[in-house]
Scaffold this motif. Structure first.
Motif, PDB file in Angstrom:
ATOM      1  N   GLN A 129       6.511 -13.192  15.510  1.00  0.00           N
ATOM      2  CA  GLN A 129       6.294 -14.086  16.654  1.00  0.00           C
ATOM      3  C   GLN A 129       7.241 -13.738  17.800  1.00  0.00           C
ATOM      4  O   GLN A 129       6.839 -13.716  18.973  1.00  0.00           O
ATOM      5  CB  GLN A 129       6.497 -15.535  16.219  1.00  0.00           C
ATOM      6  CG  GLN A 129       5.453 -16.039  15.231  1.00  0.00           C
ATOM      7  CD  GLN A 129       5.807 -17.416  14.689  1.00  0.00           C
ATOM      8  OE1 GLN A 129       6.851 -17.988  15.025  1.00  0.00           O
ATOM      9  NE2 GLN A 129       4.960 -17.948  13.837  1.00  0.00           N
ATOM     10  N   LEU A 130       8.500 -13.475  17.460  1.00  0.00           N
ATOM     11  CA  LEU A 130       9.474 -13.102  18.492  1.00  0.00           C
ATOM     12  C   LEU A 130       9.088 -11.777  19.144  1.00  0.00           C
ATOM     13  O   LEU A 130       9.188 -11.622  20.367  1.00  0.00           O
ATOM     14  CB  LEU A 130      10.869 -13.003  17.884  1.00  0.00           C
ATOM     15  CG  LEU A 130      11.502 -14.313  17.414  1.00  0.00           C
ATOM     16  CD1 LEU A 130      12.738 -14.044  16.570  1.00  0.00           C
ATOM     17  CD2 LEU A 130      11.851 -15.205  18.599  1.00  0.00           C
ATOM     18  N   GLY A 131       8.644 -10.821  18.334  1.00  0.00           N
ATOM     19  CA  GLY A 131       8.233  -9.537  18.880  1.00  0.00           C
ATOM     20  C   GLY A 131       7.030  -9.653  19.796  1.00  0.00           C
ATOM     21  O   GLY A 131       6.967  -9.001  20.844  1.00  0.00           O
ATOM     22  N   ARG A 132       6.075 -10.482  19.398  1.00  0.00           N
ATOM     23  CA  ARG A 132       4.894 -10.678  20.238  1.00  0.00           C
ATOM     24  C   ARG A 132       5.275 -11.330  21.560  1.00  0.00           C
ATOM     25  O   ARG A 132       4.863 -10.872  22.635  1.00  0.00           O
ATOM     26  CB  ARG A 132       3.869 -11.553  19.514  1.00  0.00           C
ATOM     27  CG  ARG A 132       2.588 -11.753  20.300  1.00  0.00           C
ATOM     28  CD  ARG A 132       1.702 -12.805  19.683  1.00  0.00           C
ATOM     29  NE  ARG A 132       2.299 -14.137  19.787  1.00  0.00           N
ATOM     30  CZ  ARG A 132       1.658 -15.259  19.441  1.00  0.00           C
ATOM     31  NH1 ARG A 132       0.441 -15.209  18.948  1.00  0.00           N
ATOM     32  NH2 ARG A 132       2.257 -16.425  19.566  1.00  0.00           N
ATOM     33  N   ALA A 133       6.071 -12.391  21.510  1.00  0.00           N
ATOM     34  CA  ALA A 133       6.431 -13.112  22.727  1.00  0.00           C
ATOM     35  C   ALA A 133       7.276 -12.254  23.659  1.00  0.00           C
ATOM     36  O   ALA A 133       7.037 -12.209  24.869  1.00  0.00           O
ATOM     37  CB  ALA A 133       7.164 -14.399  22.368  1.00  0.00           C
ATOM     38  N   ALA A 134       8.273 -11.566  23.104  1.00  0.00           N
ATOM     39  CA  ALA A 134       9.147 -10.737  23.940  1.00  0.00           C
ATOM     40  C   ALA A 134       8.377  -9.580  24.558  1.00  0.00           C
ATOM     41  O   ALA A 134       8.620  -9.204  25.710  1.00  0.00           O
ATOM     42  CB  ALA A 134      10.321 -10.229  23.121  1.00  0.00           C
ATOM     43  N   SER A 135       7.427  -9.013  23.821  1.00  0.00           N
ATOM     44  CA  SER A 135       6.620  -7.920  24.359  1.00  0.00           C
ATOM     45  C   SER A 135       5.893  -8.347  25.624  1.00  0.00           C
ATOM     46  O   SER A 135       5.837  -7.604  26.609  1.00  0.00           O
ATOM     47  CB  SER A 135       5.604  -7.441  23.312  1.00  0.00           C
ATOM     48  OG  SER A 135       6.235  -6.826  22.228  1.00  0.00           O
ATOM     49  N   PHE A 136       5.346  -9.535  25.605  1.00  0.00           N
ATOM     50  CA  PHE A 136       4.525  -9.984  26.721  1.00  0.00           C
ATOM     51  C   PHE A 136       5.350 -10.328  27.961  1.00  0.00           C
ATOM     52  O   PHE A 136       4.916 -10.096  29.091  1.00  0.00           O
ATOM     53  CB  PHE A 136       3.694 -11.193  26.304  1.00  0.00           C
ATOM     54  CG  PHE A 136       2.659 -11.585  27.318  1.00  0.00           C
ATOM     55  CD1 PHE A 136       1.489 -10.860  27.456  1.00  0.00           C
ATOM     56  CD2 PHE A 136       2.861 -12.683  28.153  1.00  0.00           C
ATOM     57  CE1 PHE A 136       0.534 -11.213  28.393  1.00  0.00           C
ATOM     58  CE2 PHE A 136       1.920 -13.036  29.090  1.00  0.00           C
ATOM     59  CZ  PHE A 136       0.750 -12.305  29.219  1.00  0.00           C
ATOM     60  N   VAL A 137       6.566 -10.848  27.769  1.00  0.00           N
ATOM     61  CA  VAL A 137       7.287 -11.430  28.899  1.00  0.00           C
ATOM     62  C   VAL A 137       8.513 -10.641  29.339  1.00  0.00           C
ATOM     63  O   VAL A 137       9.031 -10.866  30.438  1.00  0.00           O
ATOM     64  CB  VAL A 137       7.703 -12.884  28.566  1.00  0.00           C
ATOM     65  CG1 VAL A 137       8.907 -12.921  27.620  1.00  0.00           C
ATOM     66  CG2 VAL A 137       7.977 -13.698  29.817  1.00  0.00           C
ATOM     67  N   TYR A 138       9.001  -9.679  28.548  1.00  0.00           N
ATOM     68  CA  TYR A 138      10.313  -9.099  28.852  1.00  0.00           C
ATOM     69  C   TYR A 138      10.353  -8.422  30.219  1.00  0.00           C
ATOM     70  O   TYR A 138      11.404  -8.365  30.869  1.00  0.00           O
ATOM     71  CB  TYR A 138      10.765  -8.133  27.753  1.00  0.00           C
ATOM     72  CG  TYR A 138      10.376  -6.681  27.955  1.00  0.00           C
ATOM     73  CD1 TYR A 138      11.168  -5.821  28.722  1.00  0.00           C
ATOM     74  CD2 TYR A 138       9.215  -6.160  27.388  1.00  0.00           C
ATOM     75  CE1 TYR A 138      10.816  -4.484  28.912  1.00  0.00           C
ATOM     76  CE2 TYR A 138       8.857  -4.824  27.570  1.00  0.00           C
ATOM     77  CZ  TYR A 138       9.663  -4.000  28.328  1.00  0.00           C
ATOM     78  OH  TYR A 138       9.317  -2.681  28.514  1.00  0.00           O
ATOM     79  N   ALA A 139       9.213  -7.858  30.666  1.00  0.00           N
ATOM     80  CA  ALA A 139       9.207  -7.126  31.933  1.00  0.00           C
ATOM     81  C   ALA A 139       9.078  -8.030  33.152  1.00  0.00           C
ATOM     82  O   ALA A 139       9.152  -7.546  34.290  1.00  0.00           O
ATOM     83  CB  ALA A 139       8.077  -6.095  31.934  1.00  0.00           C
ATOM     84  N   ALA A 140       8.907  -9.332  32.945  1.00  0.00           N
ATOM     85  CA  ALA A 140       8.893 -10.264  34.071  1.00  0.00           C
ATOM     86  C   ALA A 140      10.304 -10.345  34.660  1.00  0.00           C
ATOM     87  O   ALA A 140      11.274 -10.563  33.923  1.00  0.00           O
ATOM     88  CB  ALA A 140       8.431 -11.641  33.616  1.00  0.00           C
ATOM     89  N   PRO A 141      10.481 -10.154  35.952  1.00  0.00           N
ATOM     90  CA  PRO A 141      11.831 -10.085  36.528  1.00  0.00           C
ATOM     91  C   PRO A 141      12.725 -11.262  36.163  1.00  0.00           C
ATOM     92  O   PRO A 141      13.932 -11.084  35.931  1.00  0.00           O
ATOM     93  CB  PRO A 141      11.559 -10.030  38.038  1.00  0.00           C
ATOM     94  CG  PRO A 141      10.228  -9.346  38.133  1.00  0.00           C
ATOM     95  CD  PRO A 141       9.436  -9.858  36.959  1.00  0.00           C
ATOM     96  N   ASN A 142      12.186 -12.452  36.085  1.00  0.00           N
ATOM     97  CA  ASN A 142      13.024 -13.627  35.853  1.00  0.00           C
ATOM     98  C   ASN A 142      13.188 -13.986  34.378  1.00  0.00           C
ATOM     99  O   ASN A 142      13.741 -15.038  34.054  1.00  0.00           O
ATOM    100  CB  ASN A 142      12.432 -14.833  36.590  1.00  0.00           C
ATOM    101  CG  ASN A 142      12.537 -14.692  38.092  1.00  0.00           C
ATOM    102  OD1 ASN A 142      13.369 -13.949  38.600  1.00  0.00           O
ATOM    103  ND2 ASN A 142      11.680 -15.397  38.815  1.00  0.00           N
ATOM    104  N   ALA A 143      12.734 -13.129  33.469  1.00  0.00           N
ATOM    105  CA  ALA A 143      12.794 -13.451  32.041  1.00  0.00           C
ATOM    106  C   ALA A 143      14.176 -13.256  31.441  1.00  0.00           C
ATOM    107  O   ALA A 143      14.465 -13.762  30.358  1.00  0.00           O
ATOM    108  CB  ALA A 143      11.777 -12.614  31.266  1.00  0.00           C
TER     109      ALA A 143
END
Length: 260
Positions: A129-143
């Motif tokens: 779950q952590l891998g899925r969530a981080a994959s989707f959002v990590y490249a968002a500048p404000n993440a």
């Protein structure tokens, strides 16, 4: 012309696992193949596996198992990281997700392999779950406050095989792709052998002995399904926002199950 999805600018792979020997059991052969083809490959674990011992304090066991994970990864030219969450008590909350996102920001993977969302061990499921969530959002500048690397993007995402090829209820997992690891199996075995502390623990707690041969036998079982000597199986995440092309099948062609 921008790069096609099967040839990203950044060739950085991250295997986000729960415990220090999980990559060696599930996906190390594929990681070796990626490294051999020029990818920068990282193994990260959410825990140090500090509950995986019959004797010793959590700090002592964590030190041993991090050293084993580092030795295994470095033996084939990979990097090892550990988030240090408590073994057997990995939870999906804001702090653990932020810690995972921060790690992704530092590595900026374009390919992620993580744990199945349904498996016998809850740490595995939460790590997935952590891998899925981080994959989707990590490249968002404000993440994250960690500086954003050039080329950061929503990566290709795959879930590795469940233990024994089944989910938490014992139902068979239907992989979307298998990777031939015949030539990498001996080095995968050597990597797993670096985790010497686990043999007695698994024998006492899980009733598993000779887990090196068990790993090899399972890879052979998956391989026989696809006409090769040894293979690792994966399920690709093709949800909205993620690349849908099968990078592993294209880069390491064997036979995709969609061809059957």
């Amino acid at each position: 012309m921008p790069p096609t999805n099967d040839q990203p600018d950044r060739r950085v792979a991250l295997a986000l696992m729960a415990h220090p020997d999980d990559a060696e059991i599930t996906c190390a052969g594929t990681l070796i193949r990626l490294a051999e083809s020029g990818w920068d490959v990282h193994i990260a674990t959410t825990t140090a596996g500090d509950c995986g011992a019959l004797e010793g304090s959590p700090e002592e066991i964590a030190k041993i198992r991090i050293a084993e994970g580092t030795r295994a990864a470095e033996s084939v030219g990979l990097s090892f990281h550990c988030l240090g969450q408590p073994d057997g008590r990995v939870v999906y909350d804001r702090d653990s997700l932020q810690q995972t996102i921060d790690l992704f920001r530092q590595i900026a993977p374009t390919l992620v392999i993580t744990m199945p969302l349904s498996d016998y061990h809850a740490d595995h499921e939460v790590t997935g779950q952590l891998g899925r969530a981080a994959s989707f959002v990590y490249a968002a500048p404000n993440a994250s406050a960690v500086p954003l690397k050039k080329g950061s993007t929503v990566p290709y995402l795959y879930y590795c095989d469940g233990h024994g090829g089944v989910d938490r209820m014992g139902n068979p997992i239907e992989p979307t792709v298998c990777v031939d690891i015949t030539e990498q199996l001996d080095r995968k075995t050597e990597m797993l052998a670096c985790h010497a502390s686990q043999r007695e623990w698994l024998k006492a707690h899980n009733g598993i002995d000779e887990y090196l041969s068990m790993m090899r036998d399972y890879c052979a079982d998956r391989g026989r399904q696809f006409g090769t000597e040894a293979a690792e199986a994966f399920v690709q995440h093709r949800g909205h926002g993620h690349p849908r092309e099968d990078l592993l099948a294209e880069r390491f062609p064997l036979r995709s199950l969609s061809d059957h």
